[in-house]
Design a protein around this motif. Structure first.
Motif, PDB file in Angstrom:
ATOM      1  N   ASP A 171      -6.318   3.426  -2.336  1.00  0.00           N
ATOM      2  CA  ASP A 171      -5.569   4.593  -1.853  1.00  0.00           C
ATOM      3  C   ASP A 171      -6.281   5.885  -2.239  1.00  0.00           C
ATOM      4  O   ASP A 171      -6.431   6.806  -1.429  1.00  0.00           O
ATOM      5  N   PRO A 202       0.833  -1.207   0.000  1.00  0.00           N
ATOM      6  CA  PRO A 202       0.000   0.000   0.000  1.00  0.00           C
ATOM      7  C   PRO A 202       0.863   1.251   0.000  1.00  0.00           C
ATOM      8  O   PRO A 202       1.946   1.280   0.596  1.00  0.00           O
ATOM      9  N   ASN A 222      -3.975  -5.414   4.621  1.00  0.00           N
ATOM     10  CA  ASN A 222      -3.202  -4.221   4.288  1.00  0.00           C
ATOM     11  C   ASN A 222      -3.939  -2.909   4.536  1.00  0.00           C
ATOM     12  O   ASN A 222      -3.299  -1.852   4.653  1.00  0.00           O
ATOM     13  N   TYR A 223      -5.258  -2.960   4.619  1.00  0.00           N
ATOM     14  CA  TYR A 223      -6.058  -1.752   4.871  1.00  0.00           C
ATOM     15  C   TYR A 223      -7.029  -2.036   6.026  1.00  0.00           C
ATOM     16  O   TYR A 223      -8.242  -2.146   5.824  1.00  0.00           O
ATOM     17  N   TYR A 269      -5.288  -1.722  -5.312  1.00  0.00           N
ATOM     18  CA  TYR A 269      -4.662  -0.891  -4.280  1.00  0.00           C
ATOM     19  C   TYR A 269      -4.625   0.579  -4.697  1.00  0.00           C
ATOM     20  O   TYR A 269      -4.792   1.479  -3.876  1.00  0.00           O
ATOM     21  N   LEU A 326      -9.634   6.336  -0.293  1.00  0.00           N
ATOM     22  CA  LEU A 326      -9.410   6.756   1.092  1.00  0.00           C
ATOM     23  C   LEU A 326      -9.070   8.237   1.170  1.00  0.00           C
ATOM     24  O   LEU A 326      -9.545   8.962   2.045  1.00  0.00           O
TER      25      LEU A 326
END
Length: 506
Positions: A447, A29, A484-485, A443, A450
């Motif tokens: 990103d 990430p 990962n998130y 991803y 978010l």
């Protein structure tokens, strides 16, 4: 512009030149910088591949890493560098940071002894960076500047003014008088002894924890500077919400440790003298000098942080930075209430006293979780799932070009969640290649979503019957996203099996 596959190819070549076989390369990430990181599994260990177009920044990292490693400081070792200096390989320090421990403490309502001990270990190592790491360091390689000078200070203060303060219609101020205050503050800060290594971004997200010991990353912005800045950066990290009592304890711990080392002996060149034995008077002088300038660095760092939150949140419209603004405002208001500088900064103090209005404004920004829905489906029965969020976006990945377990009798009753099917697909190079490409695309969107505060993203995997390949990939990607998130909600739906798995945000 170098492509993703070219980056991966170069990473693989660099590692193979080290005598290791590359088994898997997965994108990590993004961290908010322009650098891109990849975790590489070899036949021997895990390594990190990095890509960054800023050659000067890379050269600072290479030079500092080599020097610190030779000094015995706990930093990643740079193992290989591409001829272009845009891609390099370093050792892997894992994924656990000091901030992960802090988050657990905040959930539990107190800072536990393990985390406090990690803070103390980090401060011990900070002293090593500041003193040992400073000796013989080639500051000509520092990026973007070799020393913490007046320009550096004014950049931080103007970052606050232009990226945060001028975005607040509710706050009135006289810019000329504010600039006068800035100049006075900068002049005072420059009086502090500054013949040390200044890490610049010494905060808990840049402290990796390996076997309960701290290791350090992202020091390429370091320069020659004062001691206080990095101590403030760590202990006044606003998202850590550290109680003042604990701060005071850790500050005293740091001062006792530093008093055993160099004397704050000032001469025309601000050199630091080393002596094996020091008198109590000299130790007291060290503490007094540190204390004298410490409040000015608290003020400077908090203003810089507000500038960063303003730029990322108010200008770039990244929601989670906007939600961080109240934490920084509270800290800076406390600093203004307990003014400890030997002079006033009337216009800046008048500005800070108005910040109460902003608390109400930014506390009304409700945290919104991104929910990612991952579906497996059958192209033959049902087709592409309807997007219930109404956004009509996201991804549809067709898995039908991949090896099909459904053609084999032994897999007829199994699904992509069963061990035999997973083992069959895991053994196919095409499957890993497909997964890596999907990860990069997904991803990138996560990103971006978010940062922009979006609420929903749908990811769909289809195969002929919706039983094997699509289920395997939906489950795999959903679990990777959750790992990962952790700040997002993940819902995995295997539509042909009528099975749902939900992973709540942590």
């Amino acid at each position: 512009m170098v492509t993703l596959e070219e980056i991966k190819k170069t990473i693989a070549e660099l590692i193979e030149n080290l005598g290791e076989k590359v088994l898997e390369i997965n994108a990590m990430p993004s961290s908010g910088s322009s650098r891109r990181y990849f975790r590489v599994k070899t036949d021997n260990r895990y390594l990190i591949g990095a890509h960054n177009l800023n050659i000067e920044e890379n050269e600072a990292f290479f030079s500092f890493s080599k020097h610190f490693h030779e000094c015995g400081l706990p930093v990643p070792e740079v193992l290989a560098i591409s001829p272009s200096k845009e891609i390099y390989i370093q050792t892997d320090l894992g994924d656990v940071t000091l901030f992960h421990h802090i988050e657990d403490c905040l959930k539990n309502g107190y800072f536990d002894n393990t985390t406090i001990d990690l803070y103390k270990k980090s401060l011990d190592k900070l002293i090593d960076f500041q003193i040992i790491g400073h000796q013989g360091l080639d500051y000509s390689k520092a990026f973007p500047t070799p020393a913490f000078d007046e320009m550096s200070i004014m950049e931080d203060l103007n970052y606050f003014k232009y990226c945060f303060l001028k975005e607040q219609e509710e706050i009135s101020f006289n810019e000329t008088r504010l600039d006068t205050d800035f100049q006075r503050l900068a002049k005072y800060i420059l009086e502090a002894p500054s013949d040390f290594f200044m890490y610049r971004d010494f905060q808990s997200r840049n402290i990796m924890i390996v076997d309960n010991e701290p290791y350090f990353i992202d020091y390429q912005g370091g320069r020659k500077g004062p001691l206080q800045y990095d101590v403030v950066s760590l202990l006044y990290q606003v998202k850590a919400k550290m109680p003042q009592e604990l701060r005071n304890e850790l500050i005293e711990y740091y001062k006792k440790r530093i008093s055993r080392l160099p004397v704050f002996a000032r001469n025309d060149n601000q050199d630091v003298s080393f002596r094996p034995e020091r008198s109590e008077v000299e130790k007291s002088s060290t503490a007094e000098t540190f204390d004298k300038y410490f409040p000015s660095f608290v003020l400077l760092r908090l203003l810089q942080v507000l500038g960063a939150y303003g730029f990322r949140g108010l200008i770039q419209k990244k929601l989670h930075f906007m939600q961080s603004i109240p934490y920084a405002i509270r800290e800076i208001m406390k600093a203004c209430e307990n003014w400890q500088l030997p002079f006033n900064l009337p216009e800046l103090q008048a500005v800070i006293k108005q910040f109460g209005i902003l608390l109400t404004k930014y506390e009304q920004i409700e945290p919104e979780r991104l929910t990612i829905t991952v579906n497996s489906f059958s192209f033959k029965n049902g087709g592409v799932p309807y997007d219930k969020s109404g956004n009509g976006g996201g991804f549809v990945f067709d898995c039908r070009a991949l090896p099909n377990p459904g053609r084999f009798v032994e897999f007829k009753k199994s699904t992509g969640e069963d061990a035999d099917v997973k083992e069959f697909l895991d053994d196919k190079p095409d499957v890993h290649y497909f997964l890596q490409n999907v990860q990069m695309l997904v991803y990138q969107s996560i990103d971006n979503y978010l940062e922009r505060g979006f609420k929903n993203l749908q990811i769909n995997f289809g195969c002929t019957g919706g039983q094997h390949r699509s289920v395997f990939f939906a489950q795999k990607i959903g679990e990777l996203i959750h790992e990962n998130y952790p700040m997002v909600n993940v819902e995995i739906n295997h539509l042909a099996q009528h099975i749902t798995h939900v992973y709540e945000a942590k």
